[in-house]
Design a protein around this motif. Sequence first.
Motif, short mmCIF file in Angstrom:
data_model
loop_
_atom_site.label_atom_id
_atom_site.label_comp_id
_atom_site.label_asym_id
_atom_site.label_seq_id
_atom_site.Cartn_x
_atom_site.Cartn_y
_atom_site.Cartn_z
N LEU A 1 0.69 -1.27 0.16
CA LEU A 1 0.04 -0.05 0.07
C LEU A 1 0.79 1.40 -0.04
N PRO A 2 0.46 2.23 -0.69
CA PRO A 2 1.45 3.71 -1.10
C PRO A 2 1.40 4.45 0.33
N PHE A 3 1.28 3.94 1.52
CA PHE A 3 1.17 4.80 2.75
C PHE A 3 1.86 3.93 3.72
N LYS A 4 2.29 4.53 4.86
CA LYS A 4 2.71 4.03 6.22
C LYS A 4 1.42 3.93 7.10
N ASP A 5 1.51 2.72 7.57
CA ASP A 5 0.36 2.68 8.47
C ASP A 5 0.63 1.28 9.31
N ALA A 6 1.32 1.46 10.58
CA ALA A 6 1.62 0.15 11.31
C ALA A 6 0.59 -0.44 11.95
N LEU A 7 -0.62 0.11 12.03
CA LEU A 7 -1.67 -0.68 12.63
C LEU A 7 -2.77 -1.01 11.92
N ILE A 8 -2.49 -1.18 10.59
CA ILE A 8 -3.38 -1.46 9.50
C ILE A 8 -4.05 -3.05 9.78
N GLY A 9 -3.25 -3.92 10.21
CA GLY A 9 -3.84 -5.21 10.66
C GLY A 9 -4.86 -4.96 11.70
N PHE A 10 -4.61 -4.10 12.70
CA PHE A 10 -5.49 -3.86 13.94
C PHE A 10 -6.56 -3.08 13.28
N GLU A 11 -6.50 -2.39 12.43
CA GLU A 11 -7.83 -1.58 11.75
C GLU A 11 -8.66 -2.47 10.99
N LEU A 12 -7.96 -3.32 9.98
CA LEU A 12 -8.76 -4.34 9.36
C LEU A 12 -9.45 -5.43 10.24
#
Length: 385
Positions: free
Chosen positions: A304-315
């Motif tokens: 994904l073209p952005f940094k998001d360390a919490l993406i797993g949690f958000e999903l």
Amino acid sequence: MRKIYLDNAATTPIHEEVIDEMADCMKKTFGNPSSTHVFGREAKAKMELSRKKIAEALQVSPAEIVFTSCGTESNNLIIRSSVDHLGVKRIITSNLEHKCVKETSLEMGECRNVEVVKVKTDVNGSVDLEDLEKILKSSDQKTLVTLMHANNEIGNLLDVKKVQTLCEENAALFHTDTVQTLGHYPMDLSELKVDFASCSAHKIHGPKGIGFAYIKKSTRLRPQITGGGQERGLRSGTENVYGVVGLAKAFEMAIQDLDKHKTHIESLKKYTIDQLKATIPGVEFNGLSADLEKSLYTVLNIRLPFKDALIGFELELKGIAVSQGSACSSGAAKVSAVIESILTPEQIETTTPIRVSFSCYNTKEDIDALVGVLKNISEKHLVPH
């Protein structure tokens, strides 16, 4: 909230038919397979029938199928015993192997004074076969090549036939970790002529805690676990009978439905790629995972073209389970070693990798939900403030 499971490279849900088969075995076949009375003989018969079914599907001798607890144990048995008992003095592997192969190889280097050589990989994470040939020809030491058939994170497929030919030409043993591919691809091990391979039931809708090692009889491998001499002396310990029965049933179903499931899952993967490209500007795919011809059809590694360390949690808050690496390192804050090996430092700092892995139970509705959530997340990062 509906739960959506898209982490099938980590483990798969067990087929109902497998559960039924195991439950029936638990109820009726409780004997110790090493016992000589009727209860033991019944358990032994169940195990040997299971072994025979698996061997027939792979076109090998039943004596070459050794039941273990999982792929990790199988890989450990093969690598350690090759060093301890077959005289291996050099291991050729890569930086992209599963931890159980990478760490066991390094331990053999540290504790057994074995030379460990890493073959080059390119920017897509593919093994450089010219470099492999060069390394093989550079020494006449007894060598074990251990390279996985399909990478569990980026899905790249190895040309196993070509590697086996190179090993044969240079008198090297060849072990391939096939945990992600056995049961997903038709495989004739007698034709491939690899020396060793491994399987784990929970990757093909079977139970956890059971797998097998394929060990070519001519290698004369010896055990790492000794005691009662079970598994033709190659793996002592009272056998997990109902686990073996579950493994055999899962394997039988995987082979029986292989073409149907492959067609369904490939269509889901292509649909996911198309929807992500149409929805998220700048999305890319790691390794060769977006190439349907050169990658495992069950795995797609998205960048994904952005940094998001919490993406797993958000999903997960939306009921969607994916992986941000391999299952063994999914709790780590940093990116996996595989992703580190193929991305530049700038890419690591500015993008977010997630692994989506499919099974026969997934649907287009699952993909629509995933893409919808990723679209909403991406808009928060990509829309100018």
